[in-house]
Design a protein around this motif. Sequence first.
Motif, PDB file in Angstrom:
ATOM      1  N   HIS A  96       2.358   1.724  -3.498  1.00 32.45           N
ATOM      2  CA  HIS A  96       1.429   1.432  -4.589  1.00 32.45           C
ATOM      3  C   HIS A  96       1.696   2.271  -5.830  1.00 32.45           C
ATOM      4  O   HIS A  96       1.320   1.892  -6.934  1.00 32.45           O
ATOM      5  N   GLN A 100       0.831  -1.199   0.000  1.00 36.21           N
ATOM      6  CA  GLN A 100       0.000   0.000   0.000  1.00 36.21           C
ATOM      7  C   GLN A 100       0.868   1.253   0.000  1.00 36.21           C
ATOM      8  O   GLN A 100       0.602   2.216  -0.733  1.00 36.21           O
ATOM      9  N   ARG A 101       1.938   1.230   0.807  1.00 35.22           N
ATOM     10  CA  ARG A 101       2.837   2.386   0.874  1.00 35.22           C
ATOM     11  C   ARG A 101       3.543   2.637  -0.455  1.00 35.22           C
ATOM     12  O   ARG A 101       3.807   3.772  -0.837  1.00 35.22           O
TER      13      ARG A 101
END
Length: 561
Positions: free
Chosen positions: A75, A72-73
């Motif tokens: 992405h 997520q970080r």
Amino acid sequence: MIRINELRLPLHHPEDALRPAVVARLGIPDAQLQSFTVFKRSYDARKKTAMVLIYSIDADIGDAAAEAALLQRLHGDAHIKPSPDTAYRFVGHAPADFHATGRPRPVVIGFGPCGIFAALILAQMGLRPIVLERGKQVRERTKDTWGLWRQSELHPESNVQFGEGGAGTFSDGKLYSQISDPRFLTRKVLTEFVKAGAPEEILYVSKPHIGTFRLVSMVIKMRAEIERLGGEIRFQQKVTDLLIEPDADGQSHVRGVTLESGEQIAADHVVVALGHSARDTFQMLHARGVYMEAKPFSIGYRIEHPQSLIDKARFGPNAGHPILGAADYKLVHHASNGRSVYSFCMCPGGTVVAATSEPNRVVTNGMSQYSRNERNANAGIVVGISPQDYRQDGKRDGSLVNPLDGLAFQRFWESRAYELGEGGYRAPGALVGDFIKRQRSSVLGTVEPSYKPGVTLTDLQQKGFGSLPEYALDAIREALPAFEKQIRGFSMNDAVLTGVETRTSSPLRITRGKDYQSLNVRGLYPAGEGAGYAGGIMSAGVDGIEVAEALGRAALGLSAD
């Protein structure tokens, strides 16, 4: 697992530099990285004084929640994604009592790369295939092949083209392809090769190869695995006819095969995994009405240079680095007469080999061992041709070409090469400098041709009747100096051309539908290079897998979804 692509490090980086680079790229503490594996390693040689290695890495950080948070970080980073699932999954398996009813076993014709993988997948699915190979087991076949190279004795059913392992056995053993591979079937091929004794590096280097000697032992192990799973491989079993009957709806369906001995084998599913040189079998299939069509292929010569020249041109001061190995090349030139000329099947540190399968004809090909440490580099320099170029009826109206016309065209120029070579399966040859000047070669220079039984220097461009059609000669003569702009020294006077290379691919396609079956004979599965659906070991192996899956679905009554 997390996949990192385009991780770049200098060519000469220390062995322990990879882990810190992975940690830095992910922006995590070293302790969080549980392990990592190299999925792919290639190189960028555009800046010869600052070459870099390019890695694709699968990293395991051990905790699913932490992995999700990390992804997520990151992405927005196009080069960091979840690792794809590359595991192979079978479409189905035969139940234990599947063969108890006496139903016919599937038949695979041909035991080259396509036939091997078709048979292997069928065996792994529990379908116990019968493999029919016209040639001999690979070790006997190797002796016969050396007989042509050393004593000019051709065995028409046991040579570079025919026998266990197919034409790929006597090649560079290249294990890379440009086919689309969304299911990672090439990974299945490579994994099976490693199980059979190939070095594990083929799983991650960008241009894996094995070489002839290793391929021989691997083929033997793969044969043993097929037999262990219930398959049966029969050598020196030439198929001379198909048994075809109409179904209840009037559609033709294969019901078996006839061997040269007269034996008939019943089968409702037959894989036709022929090589591109099974000309008599093509003729039989055509006579039986199996739908096929003419297709383009290419013709030309083998060219040889000192391998050191290619290494220096490609790698500059890094030539000889153990990770890089012997340099290869890939060249294309669009000639002024509209023809495309390109390098084909480049063999670094290899030899040019006699590859004919028919008496009184000369065919060349290239081969390397795993070490690629022979003195010369060789490659095909070939010109693309279309069915309209080789049609035999003289028509120029755009009508369909007889699919067997390409065979006649190949045979004509192979016979001409035998004549120019002055018999004994010697090949006609010329120095590149003389070829460009349109003159006869009489004395070799610094490059000693590797082709055995030997090379007869001549004029490859004799007026009115050279070694290839005029349009091909003109295109190649124009291309050689053009290639000099990409590889310095390519058109050196002493480089050697050896003719002819006519079997770059099959001259016809045994056309099939989306279900992989012949368009007009149900249960017949054209496959691999000879059927016009592959070009090289990897693509042939993948096609064998896909055909076996289609056959398995049909035999087991499974949905195609």
